[in-house]
Scaffold this motif. Structure first.
Motif, PDB file in Angstrom:
ATOM      1  N   TRP A 109       6.110  11.447  -1.409  1.00  0.00           N
ATOM      2  CA  TRP A 109       5.949  10.140  -0.937  1.00  0.00           C
ATOM      3  C   TRP A 109       6.760   9.055  -1.826  1.00  0.00           C
ATOM      4  N   TRP A 150       0.586  -1.232   0.090  1.00  0.00           N
ATOM      5  CA  TRP A 150      -0.053  -0.030  -0.053  1.00  0.00           C
ATOM      6  C   TRP A 150       1.005   1.260   0.121  1.00  0.00           C
ATOM      7  N   ASP A 151       1.750   1.453   0.873  1.00  0.00           N
ATOM      8  CA  ASP A 151       2.577   2.533   1.010  1.00  0.00           C
ATOM      9  C   ASP A 151       3.658   2.604  -0.188  1.00  0.00           C
ATOM     10  N   ASP A 204      -2.938   9.046   9.396  1.00  0.00           N
ATOM     11  CA  ASP A 204      -3.222   7.426   8.993  1.00  0.00           C
ATOM     12  C   ASP A 204      -1.953   6.866   9.830  1.00  0.00           C
ATOM     13  N   CYS A 205      -0.992   7.654   9.735  1.00  0.00           N
ATOM     14  CA  CYS A 205       0.164   6.992  10.572  1.00  0.00           C
ATOM     15  C   CYS A 205       0.094   6.549  11.985  1.00  0.00           C
ATOM     16  N   PRO A 221       1.318  14.794   4.507  1.00  0.00           N
ATOM     17  CA  PRO A 221       1.995  13.824   4.419  1.00  0.00           C
ATOM     18  C   PRO A 221       2.825  13.683   5.783  1.00  0.00           C
ATOM     19  N   TYR A 229      -2.377   3.654  12.304  1.00  0.00           N
ATOM     20  CA  TYR A 229      -1.912   2.304  11.939  1.00  0.00           C
ATOM     21  C   TYR A 229      -2.174   1.322  12.843  1.00  0.00           C
ATOM     22  N   ARG A 274      -9.335   6.518  12.615  1.00  0.00           N
ATOM     23  CA  ARG A 274      -8.879   8.030  12.159  1.00  0.00           C
ATOM     24  C   ARG A 274      -9.347   9.012  13.032  1.00  0.00           C
ATOM     25  N   ARG A 282       4.411   6.083   4.300  1.00  0.00           N
ATOM     26  CA  ARG A 282       4.188   7.099   3.503  1.00  0.00           C
ATOM     27  C   ARG A 282       2.774   7.233   3.417  1.00  0.00           C
ATOM     28  N   ARG A 283       2.229   7.838   4.465  1.00  0.00           N
ATOM     29  CA  ARG A 283       0.833   8.220   4.730  1.00  0.00           C
ATOM     30  C   ARG A 283       0.557   9.555   5.396  1.00  0.00           C
ATOM     31  N   THR A 284      -0.608   9.941   5.276  1.00  0.00           N
ATOM     32  CA  THR A 284      -0.846  11.394   6.252  1.00  0.00           C
ATOM     33  C   THR A 284      -0.513  10.957   7.935  1.00  0.00           C
TER      34      THR A 284
END
Lengths: 234, 238
Positions: free
Chosen positions: A234, A150-151, B93-94, B129, B97, B110, B88-90
């Motif tokens: 990213w 996903w990432d 979202d990190c 990000p 997780y 969230r 590699r997320r907002t």
């Protein structure tokens, strides 16, 4: 130079007039190559990720073999698929030879190692970043692979696009297993080969330019859909 | 009332790297509550000790024992790394997780993550990000992610290394609040001032060996070992 200009002109005429044959072989080209890319991605992406996060005996050998298979000769793949699906072959009963399905099977065999190999490289780098975090969170193997895929999805799109590029431009294997049958298995590349053989270079070049435009259009469309450049950080 | 996984007991724990002993044998017990600070000069084995306790390093000899069954022990811990690991997320979202891993739905995870993010001062950055955060913000995000599942034990490996005074103060405030809420913190630092401010207990290492273990106040007032005394004076330990 004159041939190229004539080819461009021919391509323009074919596209503007929406030539029925051109539309048919273009649609079939897209159908075969996109289907093959989807299937190969469904196999190659998890396989590449699995190879990146797991340690097992002969792992290096498997990865080296996978990398070597990126250069699999399409003609040989076509020949093997032909033998397997011919009447006397083990899968002859399925009656798939000289059908788009056989062409998809051949393309899947050709591009899966490409997608898996690029995925392995991408995920290996991401895994070295994420390793401690994912182990610390006691993730299962499946959760790790899911998070990495996903990432890494934007980078992995490149893997799928590389597979698509190889598939849409492939001629050797699909010529053998498809047979280049008019209104049945004729695609852009086999039509180009046919026109070249007939000495109709302007038509062959015209189809060639359509093929290049098609490949670029698919790439651009996917990049736009996935916002690749906007998410470049990213 | 959740059963505690503490005390944490280490018996003769030894760690080798490339044929060289980098830690141990170390034996110690860490009770529940408070902040245990692992101190020592560079290369003394602080990070290795934390990683061995958390299970990130496979030990070569000895035992790391927790109270309770493995699954509960695993779920009761979190680790904050010296260099925050950014997905590699907002930001939201990190932080969410770990909750997603526990099976919580995306919306609920969230929502909780946004609350936790706001608590650590990231309310304005939740939808950015994670990679665009500053150093201090990254560590706050890592803390929020570690605390989101309310761990009983939080390991922190030099959480304020390379941060300025303001960011360090913010992080220390978060850590103090976590301690006051009942989380047991085990952190490494080579910042003597930070150790003085936070330590309820001190574990002092030198050359991979446990040299001294004491209550914070008594350690700083009168260290028993020559190495610890020299370290606190600012002498260079070799």
């Amino acid at each position: 130079m004159n041939d190229i200009a004539q080819g461009l002109w021919q391509a323009l005429i074919l596209v503007v007039s929406l030539d029925a044959d051109l539309v048919e072989i273009t649609v079939l080209s897209l159908r075969v190559s996109l289907t093959a890319t989807l299937i190969a991605s469904a196999i190659g992406l998890p396989l590449g990720a699995w190879l990146a996060v797991n340690r097992f005996p002969l792992r290096r050998g498997v990865i080296a073999t996978l990398n070597a298979l990126m250069g699999l000769p399409p003609v040989v793949v076509g020949l093997i698929v032909y033998v397997l699906f011919s009447r006397s072959g083990p899968f002859g009963v399925l009656g798939l030879l000289f059908t788009p399905t056989a062409m998809i099977i051949a393309q899947v065999i050709i591009i899966t190692p490409i997608i898996a190999s690029i995925t392995h490289q991408t995920i290996r780098e991401l895994w070295s970043e994420y390793r401690d975090l994912l182990i610390s969170l006691h993730t299962t193997r499946r959760q790790r692979i899911a998070a990495l895929l996903w990432d890494g999805r934007r980078a992995l799109m490149t893997a799928s696009l590389a597979g698509f590029g190889r598939a849409i431009g492939e001629v050797g294997a699909i010529m053998i297993v498809g047979g280049n049958i008019d209104h049945a298995t004729r695609v852009l590349t086999t039509a180009i080969a046919l026109e070249t053989g007939k000495g109709a270079f302007d038509m062959a070049l015209g189809l060639g330019f359509v093929l290049i435009a098609l490949a670029i259009a698919v790439n651009l469309a996917l990049h736009m859909v996935s916002n690749t450049e906007r998410g470049a950080r990213w | 009332m959740v059963a505690t996984v503490l005390p944490l007991t280490l018996e003769e724990v030894t760690l080798h790297r490339n044929g060289r002993c980098i830690l141990g044998p170390v034996s110690l017990e860490i009770p529940g509550g408070g902040i245990t600070v692992v101190m020592g000069p560079n290369g003394s084995g602080k990070t290795s000790l934390l990683r061995a306790m958390h299970g990130l390093e496979r030990i070569n000899a000895g035992q790391v024992r927790w109270s309770g069954e493995t699954e509960r022990v695993r779920a009761s811990q979190a680790f904050v790394f010296q260099s925050p690991i950014l997905m590699r997320r907002t930001v939201v979202d990190c932080i969410a997780y770990p909750l997603r891993l526990s099976g919580m739905g995306r919306g609920a995870a969230r929502t909780l993550a946004a609350q936790k993010g706001a608590e650590v001062g990231l309310a304005d950055s939740l939808n950015q990000p994670a990679h665009v955060l500053s150093g201090g913000e990254r560590q706050k995000m890592a803390l929020a992610r570690a605390l989101i599942r309310d761990p009983q034990v939080l390991f922190l490996d030099e959480p304020c290394a390379n941060l300025d005074g303001r960011a360090t103060l913010d992080i220390e405030t978060i850590l103090t609040e976590a301690r006051n809420a009942g989380t047991t913190l085990i952190m490494s630092t080579h910042d003597i001032g930070q150790a003085r401010r936070l330590a309820d207990r001190v574990v002092f290492l030198h050359d991979g060996k446990l040299v001294e273990e004491a209550r914070g106040a008594s350690f700083f007032a009168a260290p028993k070992s020559a190495e610890a005394a020299a370290y606190l004076r600012g002498d260079l330990l070799t």
